[in-house]
Design an enzyme around this catalytic site. Structure first.
Site, PDB file in Angstrom:
ATOM      1  CD  GLU A  34      -5.353   3.756  22.043  1.00 55.12           C
ATOM      2  OE1 GLU A  34      -5.642   4.578  21.160  1.00 55.12           O
ATOM      3  OE2 GLU A  34      -5.892   2.618  22.114  1.00 55.12           O
ATOM      4  CE  LYS A  51      -0.018  -1.792   3.217  1.00 51.85           C
ATOM      5  NZ  LYS A  51      -1.364  -1.209   3.301  1.00 51.85           N
ATOM      6  N   GLY A 180     -14.261  -9.324  -0.894  1.00 41.80           N
ATOM      7  CA  GLY A 180     -14.073  -7.879  -0.978  1.00 41.80           C
ATOM      8  C   GLY A 180     -12.897  -7.544  -1.874  1.00 41.80           C
ATOM      9  N   GLY A 181     -13.180  -6.806  -2.949  1.00 36.23           N
ATOM     10  CA  GLY A 181     -12.128  -6.433  -3.904  1.00 36.23           C
ATOM     11  C   GLY A 181     -11.727  -4.982  -3.769  1.00 36.23           C
ATOM     12  CB  ILE A 184      -8.065  -4.115   3.098  1.00 40.48           C
ATOM     13  CG1 ILE A 184      -7.745  -2.740   3.713  1.00 40.48           C
ATOM     14  CG2 ILE A 184      -7.697  -5.223   4.076  1.00 40.48           C
ATOM     15  CD1 ILE A 184      -8.530  -2.395   4.966  1.00 40.48           C
ATOM     16  CD  GLU A 203     -16.373  -5.951  -4.745  1.00 49.98           C
ATOM     17  OE1 GLU A 203     -15.438  -5.792  -3.957  1.00 49.98           O
ATOM     18  OE2 GLU A 203     -17.541  -5.546  -4.524  1.00 49.98           O
ATOM     19  N   GLY A 267     -14.903  -3.904   4.470  1.00 52.86           N
ATOM     20  CA  GLY A 267     -14.932  -2.539   4.993  1.00 52.86           C
ATOM     21  C   GLY A 267     -14.856  -2.500   6.513  1.00 52.86           C
ATOM     22  NE  ARG A 268     -10.552  -0.446   9.856  1.00 52.90           N
ATOM     23  CZ  ARG A 268     -10.078  -1.307  10.744  1.00 52.90           C
ATOM     24  NH1 ARG A 268      -9.843  -2.561  10.392  1.00 52.90           N
ATOM     25  NH2 ARG A 268      -9.845  -0.939  11.985  1.00 52.90           N
ATOM     26  CG  HIS A 445      17.505   8.238 -18.668  1.00 59.14           C
ATOM     27  ND1 HIS A 445      16.473   7.477 -19.174  1.00 59.14           N
ATOM     28  CD2 HIS A 445      18.659   7.668 -19.128  1.00 59.14           C
ATOM     29  CE1 HIS A 445      16.976   6.502 -19.913  1.00 59.14           C
ATOM     30  NE2 HIS A 445      18.296   6.597 -19.910  1.00 59.14           N
TER      31      HIS A 445
HETATM   32  P1  FAD Z   1      -7.505   4.047  14.444  1.00 57.57           P
HETATM   33  O1  FAD Z   1      -6.191   3.842  13.832  1.00 57.57           O
HETATM   34  O2  FAD Z   1      -8.513   2.963  14.363  1.00 57.57           O
HETATM   35  O3  FAD Z   1      -7.229   4.420  15.962  1.00 57.57           O
HETATM   36  C1  FAD Z   1      -8.252   4.618  16.877  1.00 57.57           C
HETATM   37  C2  FAD Z   1      -7.698   4.416  18.271  1.00 57.57           C
HETATM   38  O4  FAD Z   1      -8.675   4.825  19.223  1.00 57.57           O
HETATM   39  C3  FAD Z   1      -7.392   2.956  18.591  1.00 57.57           C
HETATM   40  O5  FAD Z   1      -6.071   2.866  19.082  1.00 57.57           O
HETATM   41  C4  FAD Z   1      -8.406   2.580  19.666  1.00 57.57           C
HETATM   42  O6  FAD Z   1      -7.881   1.664  20.627  1.00 57.57           O
HETATM   43  C5  FAD Z   1      -8.686   3.927  20.317  1.00 57.57           C
HETATM   44  N1  FAD Z   1     -10.000   4.039  20.954  1.00 57.57           N
HETATM   45  C6  FAD Z   1     -11.211   3.738  20.440  1.00 57.57           C
HETATM   46  N2  FAD Z   1     -12.197   4.038  21.302  1.00 57.57           N
HETATM   47  C7  FAD Z   1     -11.584   4.562  22.403  1.00 57.57           C
HETATM   48  C8  FAD Z   1     -12.065   5.088  23.635  1.00 57.57           C
HETATM   49  N3  FAD Z   1     -13.366   5.158  23.896  1.00 57.57           N
HETATM   50  N4  FAD Z   1     -11.164   5.525  24.534  1.00 57.57           N
HETATM   51  C9  FAD Z   1      -9.830   5.469  24.270  1.00 57.57           C
HETATM   52  N5  FAD Z   1      -9.326   4.997  23.112  1.00 57.57           N
HETATM   53  C10 FAD Z   1     -10.191   4.567  22.187  1.00 57.57           C
HETATM   54  N6  FAD Z   1      -4.437   3.532   5.467  1.00 57.57           N
HETATM   55  C11 FAD Z   1      -3.511   4.124   4.695  1.00 57.57           C
HETATM   56  O7  FAD Z   1      -3.492   5.356   4.599  1.00 57.57           O
HETATM   57  N7  FAD Z   1      -2.576   3.399   4.014  1.00 57.57           N
HETATM   58  C12 FAD Z   1      -2.545   2.049   4.078  1.00 57.57           C
HETATM   59  O8  FAD Z   1      -1.710   1.420   3.452  1.00 57.57           O
HETATM   60  C13 FAD Z   1      -3.509   1.390   4.883  1.00 57.57           C
HETATM   61  N8  FAD Z   1      -3.510   0.047   4.995  1.00 57.57           N
HETATM   62  C14 FAD Z   1      -4.423  -0.561   5.807  1.00 57.57           C
HETATM   63  C15 FAD Z   1      -4.399  -1.944   5.908  1.00 57.57           C
HETATM   64  C16 FAD Z   1      -5.299  -2.586   6.722  1.00 57.57           C
HETATM   65  C17 FAD Z   1      -5.266  -4.084   6.823  1.00 57.57           C
HETATM   66  C18 FAD Z   1      -6.249  -1.834   7.467  1.00 57.57           C
HETATM   67  C19 FAD Z   1      -7.227  -2.516   8.379  1.00 57.57           C
HETATM   68  C20 FAD Z   1      -6.273  -0.457   7.387  1.00 57.57           C
HETATM   69  C21 FAD Z   1      -5.370   0.201   6.549  1.00 57.57           C
HETATM   70  N9  FAD Z   1      -5.370   1.579   6.406  1.00 57.57           N
HETATM   71  C22 FAD Z   1      -4.454   2.183   5.586  1.00 57.57           C
HETATM   72  C23 FAD Z   1      -6.362   2.430   7.110  1.00 57.57           C
HETATM   73  C24 FAD Z   1      -5.760   3.072   8.368  1.00 57.57           C
HETATM   74  O9  FAD Z   1      -5.260   2.077   9.204  1.00 57.57           O
HETATM   75  C25 FAD Z   1      -6.826   3.887   9.072  1.00 57.57           C
HETATM   76  O10 FAD Z   1      -7.388   4.812   8.163  1.00 57.57           O
HETATM   77  C26 FAD Z   1      -6.238   4.663  10.240  1.00 57.57           C
HETATM   78  O11 FAD Z   1      -5.688   3.783  11.197  1.00 57.57           O
HETATM   79  C27 FAD Z   1      -7.325   5.513  10.897  1.00 57.57           C
HETATM   80  O12 FAD Z   1      -6.776   6.203  11.983  1.00 57.57           O
HETATM   81  P2  FAD Z   1      -7.684   6.664  13.202  1.00 57.57           P
HETATM   82  O13 FAD Z   1      -6.777   7.382  14.133  1.00 57.57           O
HETATM   83  O14 FAD Z   1      -8.880   7.371  12.724  1.00 57.57           O
HETATM   84  O15 FAD Z   1      -8.236   5.329  13.870  1.00 57.57           O
END
Ligand code: FAD
Length: 465
Positions: A34, A51, A180-181, A184, A203, A267-268, A445
């Site tokens: 990480e 949240k 964006g609607g 998030i 949106e 989006g992301r 209930h």
């Molecule tokens: P990430 O959580 O992005 O983790 C990836 C990790 O990899 C990071 O820590 C990064 O530092 C590390 N990394 C990247 N490249 C490297 C590398 N080369 N070497 C070492 N480490 C590396 N989802 C829900 O289910 N419910 C929600 O309510 C919700 N709310 C959200 C609200 C917001 C504002 C946002 C932005 C997102 C929300 N999400 C929610 C989405 C959720 O956060 C993501 O779907 C989830 O974090 C994805 O997990 P992941 O492990 O794929 O990636």
């Protein structure tokens, strides 16, 4: 330094740490790389902080309406510094918890950037762990995603923000635009409006919240309007001028909009920077997502990818599910592929939205002969007690030959605490349960979940209320 493991996981967000914990629980020797903080987007700039701040907004609302319950509290004010401190305390506690869990399962955590090399090796650099190459029988890529911006939008963290910056604000903008609607964007619009900002959601698509049933979207839009949140759909924002004291948004074919801050929630993008995919021969698609099959296998033998870095719903619980499936698969078990069409969605705006499976429209489009029933919270005792009666529960089912309704295809909800009520709907849809089967269930209930029971019962042709 070099070491060898059963599995090396790159990325310590929900996808990565779930793969590590589940794999270690199954007896595998795991290394996890990480580059920032264990917990990833979800824990540090996503689900949890968002949240948590939305809960601050909920407390504000409760205090503002306390007089209805006979409590005099005076008009509430918000101290963002104190709110941020509480948020950070929870994030820090959970961060520590993830570290302890990994330590407890004897996962080797390596701090640094991971890049994939030949023969399932991962080189680590740039972190507190010394430079190393780790080899493994299997590699799981879980490097997640980062916010997208729009051309011409220079994120300065003050006037122009993405979710990353908004979650740490110490001051709230008087007038805010949310571009964006989606989930998030709507959560942020709701949060800002509750805490006193004047909010406009812009949106580009003709509607907000794709994936949710039309009736849910209509009711949410109405509820937002009541709270003076302007939702403008079909609006394309073409540029932005940051004057330092305000931001002027250019709108295609419309008047410019001046606000104090804009939050870009469009989006992301998958994050694969520096991961060495090209050189290693791991295929990505046209959008930069790592290409995978139904078991999350990449094009390179022994290498899996899970979570936001692959083209599946960008949700923490989807990342968890994919991680578990990938580990089972590499163990030689026969996991069922994740059923993406039927994963649960939970959006924590006010009122909340939660859904699973088909909307009425998508069920019809898919060729089902559909029946649907919607019940509103306005007549629900518990909702009245809580003072939150905006919302509905809609159950979408297949018509059956020997009665009014057969299999439950979708459950869509908007209203109080619906994110906590979706569980039954999730099970019904994913267990392919029928209306007569679920109608037998007894709902406690007085609860809000009675509305789900009522919606199902009415599809038998005999409603109670
Ligand atoms: P990430 O959580 O992005 O983790 C990836 C990790 O990899 C990071 O820590 C990064 O530092 C590390 N990394 C990247 N490249 C490297 C590398 N080369 N070497 C070492 N480490 C590396 N989802 C829900 O289910 N419910 C929600 O309510 C919700 N709310 C959200 C609200 C917001 C504002 C946002 C932005 C997102 C929300 N999400 C929610 C989405 C959720 O956060 C993501 O779907 C989830 O974090 C994805 O997990 P992941 O492990 O794929 O990636």
């Amino acid at each position: 330094m070099s070491s060898s493991h059963d599995v090396v996981v790159v990325g310590g967000g929900p996808g990565g740490y779930a793969a590590a914990l589940y794999g270690a629980a199954a007896g595998l020797d795991i290394a996890l790389v990480e580059k920032q903080k264990l917990g990833g987007t979800c824990l540090h700039v996503g689900c949890i902080p968002a949240k948590e701040l939305l809960e601050t907004a909920a407390v504000y609302r409760t205090v503002a309406h306390a007089d209805q319950f006979g409590i005099s509290a005076g008009p509430p004010t918000v101290d963002m510094g104190a709110a941020q401190t509480r948020k950070q305390k929870i994030v820090d506690q959970l961060h520590k918890g993830v570290g302890s869990l990994l330590e407890g399962r004897k996962v080797t955590v390596l701090d640094g950037w991971g890049a994939i090399g030949p023969d399932r090796s991962v080189s680590i650099s740039g972190g507190e762990s010394e430079a190393a190459t780790v080899t493994a029988d299997h590699v799981i890529l879980a490097t997640g995603s980062v916010p997208r911006s729009l051309p011409g939008f220079e994120v300065d963290g003050e006037r122009v923000m993405t979710s990353d910056e908004l979650l740490s604000v110490s001051e709230l903008p008087g007038r805010a635009a949310v571009i964006g609607g989606g989930a998030i964007g709507l959560e942020f619009a709701s949060l800002l409006a509750d805490l006193g900002s004047e909010v406009t959601v812009l949106e580009a698509l003709p509607r907000i919240l794709m994936g949710a049933d039309d009736d849910v979207v209509k009711m949410l839009t109405r509820a937002f309007k009541k709270r003076k949140i302007q939702v403008r759909t079909g609006v394309a924002v073409s540029g932005c001028r940051n004057t330092g004291s305000s931001v002027e948004l250019e709108i295609d074919g419309g008047d410019p909009l001046e606000v104090d801050a804009v939050v870009v929630c469009v989006g992301r993008r998958p994050f694969t920077d520096g991961l060495g995919l090209d050189a290693a021969g791991v295929e990505v698609d046209e959008g930069g997502y790592v290409s995978v099959d139904q078991f999350c296998r990449t094009s390179l033998a022994g290498v899996y990818a899970v979570g936001d870095v692959v083209r599946t719903p960008q949700l923490a619980h989807v990342a968890f599910a994919e991680a578990i499936m990938a580990v089972k698969h590499l163990l030689g078990e026969s996991p069922a592929p994740v059923d993406y069409a039927n994963v649960p969605w939970a959006i924590y705006c006010h009122p909340e939205v939660a859904f699973v499976g088909h909307t009425e429209a998508s069920a019809k489009e898919a060729g089902f002969d559909v029946v649907a029933s919607a019940h509103r919270f306005i007549g629900n005792g518990r909702a009245m007690i809580v003072g939150e009666t905006d919302g509905l529960v809609k159950v979408i089912a297949e018509r059956s030959d020997d009665g009014p309704a057969g299999r439950i295809l979708g459950v869509h909800m908007v209203g109080p605490w619906v994110t906590e009520q979706l569980g039954q709907g999730y099970l019904a849809v994913n267990w392919e349960a029928t209306v007569p089967e679920v109608a037998e269930f007894v709902q406690p209930h007085p609860t809000m979940s009675e509305l789900f029971g009522e919606s199902v019962l009415s599809l038998t042709g005999r409603a109670l209320h």
